[in-house]
Write a protein that holds these residues in place. Sequence first.
Motif, short mmCIF file in Angstrom:
data_model
loop_
_atom_site.label_atom_id
_atom_site.label_comp_id
_atom_site.label_asym_id
_atom_site.label_seq_id
_atom_site.Cartn_x
_atom_site.Cartn_y
_atom_site.Cartn_z
N GLY A 1 -0.87 -1.85 5.27
CA GLY A 1 0.28 -2.61 4.79
C GLY A 1 0.03 -3.21 3.42
N SER A 2 -1.18 -3.71 3.20
CA SER A 2 -1.53 -4.25 1.89
C SER A 2 -1.49 -3.16 0.83
CB SER A 2 -2.92 -4.87 1.94
OG SER A 2 -3.34 -5.28 0.67
N ALA A 3 -2.00 -1.98 1.17
CA ALA A 3 -1.98 -0.87 0.21
C ALA A 3 -0.54 -0.43 -0.10
CB ALA A 3 -2.79 0.30 0.76
N LEU A 4 0.31 -0.42 0.91
CA LEU A 4 1.70 -0.05 0.68
C LEU A 4 2.42 -1.07 -0.20
CD1 LEU A 4 2.75 1.31 4.19
CD2 LEU A 4 2.34 2.61 2.09
N LEU A 5 2.14 -2.35 0.01
CA LEU A 5 2.72 -3.38 -0.86
C LEU A 5 2.19 -3.23 -2.29
CD1 LEU A 5 2.59 -6.49 1.49
CD2 LEU A 5 4.64 -5.37 0.61
N THR A 6 0.93 -2.85 -2.42
CA THR A 6 0.35 -2.64 -3.74
C THR A 6 1.01 -1.47 -4.45
OG1 THR A 6 -1.76 -3.55 -2.99
CG2 THR A 6 -1.81 -2.21 -4.97
N VAL A 7 1.25 -0.39 -3.71
CA VAL A 7 1.93 0.77 -4.30
C VAL A 7 3.37 0.43 -4.67
CG1 VAL A 7 2.75 3.10 -3.79
CG2 VAL A 7 0.42 2.46 -3.21
N ARG A 34 7.18 -0.81 -9.05
CA ARG A 34 8.09 -1.76 -9.69
C ARG A 34 7.67 -2.07 -11.12
NH1 ARG A 34 10.24 -7.21 -6.86
NH2 ARG A 34 12.31 -6.96 -7.73
N ALA A 35 6.38 -2.24 -11.33
CA ALA A 35 5.86 -2.55 -12.67
C ALA A 35 4.59 -1.74 -12.90
CB ALA A 35 5.57 -4.04 -12.80
N ARG A 36 4.70 -0.72 -13.71
CA ARG A 36 3.55 0.15 -13.98
C ARG A 36 2.64 -0.50 -15.02
NH1 ARG A 36 3.56 5.09 -11.74
NH2 ARG A 36 5.51 5.76 -10.83
N THR A 37 1.71 -1.29 -14.51
CA THR A 37 0.74 -1.95 -15.38
C THR A 37 -0.66 -1.50 -14.97
OG1 THR A 37 0.55 -3.86 -13.92
CG2 THR A 37 2.23 -3.98 -15.65
N ILE A 38 -1.60 -1.73 -15.84
CA ILE A 38 -2.98 -1.32 -15.55
C ILE A 38 -3.56 -2.09 -14.36
CG2 ILE A 38 -5.33 -1.31 -16.49
CD1 ILE A 38 -4.10 -0.53 -19.18
N PRO A 39 -3.36 -3.41 -14.26
CA PRO A 39 -3.88 -4.11 -13.07
C PRO A 39 -3.29 -3.58 -11.76
CG PRO A 39 -3.38 -5.70 -14.76
CD PRO A 39 -2.84 -4.38 -15.23
N ASN A 40 -2.00 -3.26 -11.74
CA ASN A 40 -1.40 -2.72 -10.53
C ASN A 40 -1.97 -1.35 -10.19
OD1 ASN A 40 0.19 -4.92 -10.01
ND2 ASN A 40 2.04 -4.06 -10.87
N SER A 41 -2.19 -0.53 -11.21
CA SER A 41 -2.75 0.80 -10.93
C SER A 41 -4.20 0.70 -10.47
CB SER A 41 -2.62 1.70 -12.16
OG SER A 41 -3.34 1.17 -13.24
N LEU A 42 -4.96 -0.24 -11.03
CA LEU A 42 -6.34 -0.44 -10.56
C LEU A 42 -6.35 -0.93 -9.11
CD1 LEU A 42 -8.07 -2.06 -13.66
CD2 LEU A 42 -8.45 0.22 -12.72
#
Length: 114
Positions: A78-84, A89-97
Amino acid sequence: MTAPWLAAPAALFVLASLAQLVTGAIRGRALTAFAGLTGLAFTGLAADAVWGLTKVNETALAVGVPRVLELYGWIAVGSALLTVAALARARTIPNSLAATVAAGFLVWWWSWFL
């Protein structure tokens, strides 16, 4: 555990979850904050299950881990799905990491740890 580096995926997941919670709360991004909170909730529950097992029987971890950890793994999913979702929603480097760390952790969790 003879080699502590084998737990590196778990440590990275905890650090990524903590970073998500803090940065999401500071910047007002609820989805990112909830992803981090869910990851930390999983970590706390898993640590409590392992700690509770070792309090009852110190050598039980030589045989295996508690079965409840398999259920707790779905909280990590669930955490991974929320992260994806936050990444979509916002393609940023921290979100992709964070999404990469979460995906790597899930592979490690389901294929090696359990």
